[in-house]
Design an enzyme around this catalytic site. Structure first.
Site, PDB file in Angstrom:
ATOM      1  N   HIS A 486      18.545  24.405 -18.590  1.00  0.00           N
ATOM      2  CA  HIS A 486      19.618  24.412 -17.586  1.00  0.00           C
ATOM      3  C   HIS A 486      20.980  24.363 -18.249  1.00  0.00           C
ATOM      4  O   HIS A 486      21.774  23.461 -18.050  1.00  0.00           O
ATOM      5  CB  HIS A 486      19.439  23.223 -16.639  1.00  0.00           C
ATOM      6  CG  HIS A 486      18.327  23.421 -15.677  1.00  0.00           C
ATOM      7  ND1 HIS A 486      17.082  22.847 -15.848  1.00  0.00           N
ATOM      8  CD2 HIS A 486      18.239  24.178 -14.562  1.00  0.00           C
ATOM      9  CE1 HIS A 486      16.286  23.209 -14.853  1.00  0.00           C
ATOM     10  NE2 HIS A 486      16.970  24.017 -14.054  1.00  0.00           N
ATOM     11  N   TRP A 488      24.383  26.917 -20.171  1.00  0.00           N
ATOM     12  CA  TRP A 488      25.300  28.016 -19.838  1.00  0.00           C
ATOM     13  C   TRP A 488      24.572  29.353 -19.796  1.00  0.00           C
ATOM     14  O   TRP A 488      24.821  30.183 -18.927  1.00  0.00           O
ATOM     15  CB  TRP A 488      26.440  28.017 -20.860  1.00  0.00           C
ATOM     16  CG  TRP A 488      27.238  29.278 -20.970  1.00  0.00           C
ATOM     17  CD1 TRP A 488      27.348  30.072 -22.076  1.00  0.00           C
ATOM     18  CD2 TRP A 488      28.040  29.902 -19.958  1.00  0.00           C
ATOM     19  NE1 TRP A 488      28.191  31.144 -21.815  1.00  0.00           N
ATOM     20  CE2 TRP A 488      28.616  31.064 -20.517  1.00  0.00           C
ATOM     21  CE3 TRP A 488      28.337  29.608 -18.609  1.00  0.00           C
ATOM     22  CZ2 TRP A 488      29.466  31.917 -19.807  1.00  0.00           C
ATOM     23  CZ3 TRP A 488      29.169  30.453 -17.919  1.00  0.00           C
ATOM     24  CH2 TRP A 488      29.738  31.594 -18.508  1.00  0.00           C
ATOM     25  N   ALA A 489      23.610  29.549 -20.686  1.00  0.00           N
ATOM     26  CA  ALA A 489      22.875  30.833 -20.713  1.00  0.00           C
ATOM     27  C   ALA A 489      22.155  31.036 -19.382  1.00  0.00           C
ATOM     28  O   ALA A 489      22.124  32.146 -18.832  1.00  0.00           O
ATOM     29  CB  ALA A 489      21.878  30.827 -21.866  1.00  0.00           C
ATOM     30  N   ASP A 525      24.392  25.234 -11.744  1.00  0.00           N
ATOM     31  CA  ASP A 525      23.727  24.138 -12.468  1.00  0.00           C
ATOM     32  C   ASP A 525      24.696  23.398 -13.384  1.00  0.00           C
ATOM     33  O   ASP A 525      24.297  22.792 -14.370  1.00  0.00           O
ATOM     34  CB  ASP A 525      22.554  24.683 -13.288  1.00  0.00           C
ATOM     35  CG  ASP A 525      21.243  24.657 -12.490  1.00  0.00           C
ATOM     36  OD1 ASP A 525      20.336  25.464 -12.786  1.00  0.00           O
ATOM     37  OD2 ASP A 525      21.157  23.845 -11.553  1.00  0.00           O
ATOM     38  N   ASP A 635      18.124  32.486  -9.075  1.00  0.00           N
ATOM     39  CA  ASP A 635      17.860  31.277  -9.871  1.00  0.00           C
ATOM     40  C   ASP A 635      16.559  31.430 -10.652  1.00  0.00           C
ATOM     41  O   ASP A 635      16.413  30.904 -11.747  1.00  0.00           O
ATOM     42  CB  ASP A 635      17.786  30.072  -8.921  1.00  0.00           C
ATOM     43  CG  ASP A 635      17.891  28.773  -9.666  1.00  0.00           C
ATOM     44  OD1 ASP A 635      17.684  27.728  -9.059  1.00  0.00           O
ATOM     45  OD2 ASP A 635      18.169  28.802 -10.880  1.00  0.00           O
ATOM     46  N   GLN A 687       1.862  28.382 -14.677  1.00  0.00           N
ATOM     47  CA  GLN A 687       2.765  29.511 -14.428  1.00  0.00           C
ATOM     48  C   GLN A 687       2.229  30.406 -13.330  1.00  0.00           C
ATOM     49  O   GLN A 687       2.967  30.893 -12.476  1.00  0.00           O
ATOM     50  CB  GLN A 687       2.989  30.304 -15.716  1.00  0.00           C
ATOM     51  CG  GLN A 687       4.069  29.752 -16.585  1.00  0.00           C
ATOM     52  CD  GLN A 687       5.391  29.599 -15.823  1.00  0.00           C
ATOM     53  OE1 GLN A 687       5.678  28.502 -15.344  1.00  0.00           O
ATOM     54  NE2 GLN A 687       6.143  30.652 -15.674  1.00  0.00           N
TER      55      GLN A 687
HETATM   56  N1  LIG Z   1       7.079  25.895 -13.728  1.00  0.00           N
HETATM   57  C1  LIG Z   1       8.176  26.652 -13.748  1.00  0.00           C
HETATM   58  N2  LIG Z   1       9.322  26.166 -13.187  1.00  0.00           N
HETATM   59  C2  LIG Z   1      10.372  26.996 -13.204  1.00  0.00           C
HETATM   60  C3  LIG Z   1      10.337  28.285 -13.757  1.00  0.00           C
HETATM   61  N3  LIG Z   1      11.571  28.845 -13.598  1.00  0.00           N
HETATM   62  C4  LIG Z   1      12.329  27.914 -12.968  1.00  0.00           C
HETATM   63  N4  LIG Z   1      11.583  26.823 -12.752  1.00  0.00           N
HETATM   64  C5  LIG Z   1      12.049  25.590 -12.074  1.00  0.00           C
HETATM   65  O1  LIG Z   1      12.539  25.950 -10.795  1.00  0.00           O
HETATM   66  C6  LIG Z   1      13.684  25.185 -10.475  1.00  0.00           C
HETATM   67  C7  LIG Z   1      14.844  26.111 -10.279  1.00  0.00           C
HETATM   68  O2  LIG Z   1      16.029  25.393  -9.920  1.00  0.00           O
HETATM   69  P1  LIG Z   1      17.308  25.234 -10.891  1.00  0.00           P
HETATM   70  O3  LIG Z   1      18.491  25.476 -10.010  1.00  0.00           O
HETATM   71  O4  LIG Z   1      17.218  23.834 -11.391  1.00  0.00           O
HETATM   72  O5  LIG Z   1      17.177  26.228 -12.018  1.00  0.00           O
HETATM   73  C8  LIG Z   1      13.934  24.256 -11.619  1.00  0.00           C
HETATM   74  O6  LIG Z   1      13.324  23.016 -11.403  1.00  0.00           O
HETATM   75  C9  LIG Z   1      13.233  24.962 -12.777  1.00  0.00           C
HETATM   76  O7  LIG Z   1      12.853  24.069 -13.735  1.00  0.00           O
HETATM   77  C10 LIG Z   1       9.134  28.731 -14.333  1.00  0.00           C
HETATM   78  O8  LIG Z   1       9.008  29.851 -14.841  1.00  0.00           O
HETATM   79  N5  LIG Z   1       8.080  27.880 -14.292  1.00  0.00           N
END
Ligand SMILES: Nc1nc2c(ncn2[C@@H]2O[C@H](COP(=O)(O)O)[C@@H](O)[C@H]2O)c(=O)[nH]1
Length: 739
Positions: A486, A488-489, A525, A635, A687
């Site tokens: 979570h 900048w990228a 974020d 997201d 996944q």
């Molecule tokens: N198990 C996985 N969780 C994932 C994946 N990509 C994102 N996420 C989770 O979803 C939320 C997205 O909300 P964010 O605003 O916090 O990005 C977050 O909890 C991520 O960790 C994934 O591929 N697999």
């Protein structure tokens, strides 16, 4: 077999409660989660049952109180109803205490109040002092009676227990404080109402009239003090002086002093000294240390009262060995009679109020009673003063911290000049595809392309200062933490996905809606700590204390506004105030929508509308839902990227998950499987669950609403299949190992 989706799962669980019970009571749901769910359910039920204090309710309650002013049972019953509404429950029982003992009080269907002996009150000494009360009033409950979750005592000004409210639901701390204040007030006013009723009922002698006049004066003043305490909180000192002035006149004393206890140095010092009569009414507040009268708590009448908590009425000061003549010698004043009372807060003596030299004779029993009541109000005023000072001090500290943070979290001139030196003039076509890999951009190229995307989207529709835009993007970058995922990228990548969506659907949203969507993605974020909302709540973090729902998402939005408010960062400053307000409101809506917990409801609602053929992009509600689902789609964009990018991203996602799991394990909690590095072998299967349970339904829905984005669904489907292949291979190798 019907496709596995959330609706199907919900339908199945509703039809098979035993399966649901096995899951909820099984190992996958931790005790904390289960407790949190039941507390949330309880508060939701309470919220729904809580009747508001509507005018009609208030008016009917007020009438009931006035019509039965001389009926204590009715007054206390009305009080119990008020308190029940305050807590938002009907699970409350009123227990009334009087000379004959304790009685439960219930209203019959005819509206009559019925008292029933409640032989579970334990104490026989019916009239207890305030000090003893908390320790000995222990309820020995009959076996069949469910123990109360919280008992609110009702104590009158004479420190007599006149009843209790038994609550059979958890009562939050805030409500407890309100109940305390409400009950203290109600019983005080009731006490005076009874006194004046009693006095008027007697033979009406001259003395009674004085008494009633005195009590009425006292009652009016107490209400006046309460008003000034609650409305005049800024100058608490003036409230305390007002209380002292009145007390002094009421007992006809020549001088009055307020001493506070310094528990550290075991001393007492005069907070307000020698409140005189007449022109000296506005006495000196000894807030200048060198003038402060301070002495050891073992010394003098005030010291004795402070250390014993006992009130004293001294008729000849110099004949009392406890009297400390030092103060007289310093001030040249001769003390004769002293009336001295302790001030309690939560059972501890925090100060002493002292009246000196009654103008005629000595202080009477009546003076003692009235003065004892003042000690309570002085305590209330002091308590508020302390709380208010505490709040004021922490507010100043917060302001300083914010200034320091604002200075260090804003980009500097070198960074701005460095970025401004590079210009992208031609159109970057590869940037306009979802497959673009932002991970290969350098630390300088990401902000550069972020500025490029903003200018490409809004140059024709929004007036903005390029320097402001550059500063805004660089400060946003600076306010993402260097966590595994979570960071900048991720913010950049989500903004890029929205950029592609908006470029492919230019007429879909208004310029300001598009602006809100893009800015929201870039900032969604901000200041993420690599921990999810569940963690923030379980660990009782300060953020979780501020926000009750979508903890991190509220914080991300707050950070966005803070950056916009920095000098030279307001990229929205050309908007009218209405547009600005509207756009900010939409940014809040969009950032909060990235809370995955909200996605399921958004998806279900939008699916229902689309599947029913009712979808209308011009409908504000449908637009708002579409925007929310698009935010989630952006997201989760990593799940719809080429497989190499997907696997690269999942690596850092789980690195962050495992960091959280390690922190949870360190704090003695069992992390969920997805965050437990000891379950890393389950990653492919997890996944599959995430892709098929969340990502795919999201992109399928987006594809229905925005046909030009259907490629996201296809790419996600491909990645889900790849994860299934890996999960199968993983399973085979585990089986091989186990044979
Ligand atoms: N198990 C996985 N969780 C994932 C994946 N990509 C994102 N996420 C989770 O979803 C939320 C997205 O909300 P964010 O605003 O916090 O990005 C977050 O909890 C991520 O960790 C994934 O591929 N697999």
């Amino acid at each position: 077999m019907q496709g596995l989706n959330e609706d199907v799962v919900c339908e199945f669980l509703a039809a098979h409660p035993d399966v649901l019970e096995r899951i909820v009571t099984g190992p996958t749901v931790t005790r904390e989660t289960f407790q949190r769910w039941s507390l949330r359910r309880a508060s939701l039920t309470r919220k729904h049952s809580r009747k508001d204090f509507g005018d009609a309710t208030l008016e009917s309650r007020r009438r009931a109180i006035l019509d039965h002013a001389d009926n204590r049972v009715r007054i206390l019953y009305e009080l119990s109803q008020f308190c029940a509404q305050l807590v938002g429950t009907e699970a409350v029982e009123l227990v009334i205490q009087n000379n004959e003992g304790a009685f439960t009080c219930k209203k019959t269907s005819e509206g009559e109040l019925k008292l029933r002996k409640a032989s579970f009150f334990s104490n026989n000494a019916l009239w207890l002092t305030c000090l003893e009360l908390s320790s000995t009033l222990v309820l020995k409950l009959k076996k069949h009676r469910k123990p109360a979750s919280y008992v609110q005592s009702i104590i009158n000004c004479a420190h007599q227990t006149i009843g209790e409210l038994h609550f059979f639901v958890p009562v939050p701390e805030t409500e407890k404080r309100w109940l305390n204040t409400l009950c203290m007030w109600a019983s005080s006013v009731n006490y005076f109402a009874e006194l004046s009723t009693h006095a008027l009922a007697s033979n009406g002698t001259e003395e009674t009239h004085d008494n009633v006049a005195r009590q009425r004066k006292l009652a009016n003043f107490l209400l006046d003090v309460a008003k000034s305490i609650f409305h005049d909180i800024v100058s608490m000192d003036s409230v305390i002086i007002k209380v002292m002035n009145f007390a002094q006149k009421l007992v006809d004393a020549d001088r009055a002093s307020l001493f506070l206890v310094d528990a550290k140095s075991k001393e007492i010092y005069a907070r307000i000294f020698d409140v005189g009569t007449g022109e000296e009414e506005h006495s000196r507040l000894s807030d200048t240390p060198q003038k402060e009268i301070r002495f050891d708590i073992s010394k003098g009448i005030a010291g004795y009262v402070a250390s014993t908590g006992e009130g004293l009425n001294i008729e000849e000061a110099y004949e009392d060995e406890r009297f400390n003549a030092e103060v007289d010698s310093k001030t040249g004043y001769v003390t004769k009679t002293i009336l001295c009372m302790p001030i309690f807060i939560r059972g501890a003596v925090i100060g002493v109020v002292q009246m000196v030299n009654k103008h005629t004779g000595v202080f009477t029993k009546q003076d003692e009673d009235s003065f004892e009541i003042f000690a309570v109000y002085c305590g209330l005023a002091l308590h508020h003063a302390k709380l208010y000072d505490k709040i004021r001090r922490s507010e100043q500290k917060y302001r300083v911290a914010l200034e320091v943070l604002a200075y260090h979290s804003v980009c500097n001139k070198d960074e701005v000049n460095k970025l401004k030196k590079i210009q992208i003039n031609e159109r970057v076509m590869e940037l306009e595809t979802f497959d673009f890999n932002g991970m290969r951009l350098s630390e300088l190229e990401k902000p550069l392309y972020a500025v490029y995307m903003f200018r490409t989207l809004f140059s024709e529709t929004l007036r903005f200062d390029v320097d402001d835009l550059t500063r805004f993007v660089l400060t946003v970058r600076k306010n993402y933490r260097r966590v595994a995922y979570h960071n900048w990228a991720h913010g950049w990548s989500v903004a890029h996905a929205m950029f592609v969506l908006l470029m492919k659907n230019k007429s879909l949203f208004t310029p300001n809606e598009a602006l809100a969507l893009f800015v929201s993605c870039l900032c969604h974020d901000l200041d993420h700590r690599g921990k999810n909302n569940a963690y923030m709540k379980t660990m009782s973090t300060p953020l979780a204390a501020i926000y009750t729902t979508s903890v991190m998402e509220h914080h991300h939005f707050n950070q966005t506004v803070t950056i916009l408010q920095q000098d030279g960062h307001n990229i929205l400053k050309s908007l009218t105030s209405d547009e600005y307000k509207q756009t900010l409101g939409l940014i809040k809506h969009c950032i909060l929508a990235t809370d995955l917990a909200l996605f399921f409801a958004n998806k279900a609602r939008l699916n229902k509308i689309v599947d029913a053929g009712d979808f209308d992009i011009t409908s504000p509600d449908h637009r708002s839902l579409t925007q929310a689902v698009l935010m989630t789609g952006c997201d989760l964009i990593a799940s719809a990227k080429p497989w190499s990018i997907q696997t690269e991203t999942v690596k850092v996602i789980f690195e962050e998950f495992y960091d959280q799991g390690d922190a949870e394990r360190l704090s003695g909690k069992q992390p969920m499987a997805m965050m437990d590095r000891q379950q890393a072998h389950q990653l492919p299967q997890m996944q599959v669950g995430f892709m098929r349970g969340i990502c795919l339904p999201c992109y399928e829905l987006i594809g229905k609403v925005l046909p030009r984005a259907i490629s996201l669904r296809d790419r996600c489907e491909y990645n889900a299949t790849k994860w299934e292949e890996l999960a199968t291979e993983q399973k085979k190798s585990e089986e091989k190992l186990s044979t």
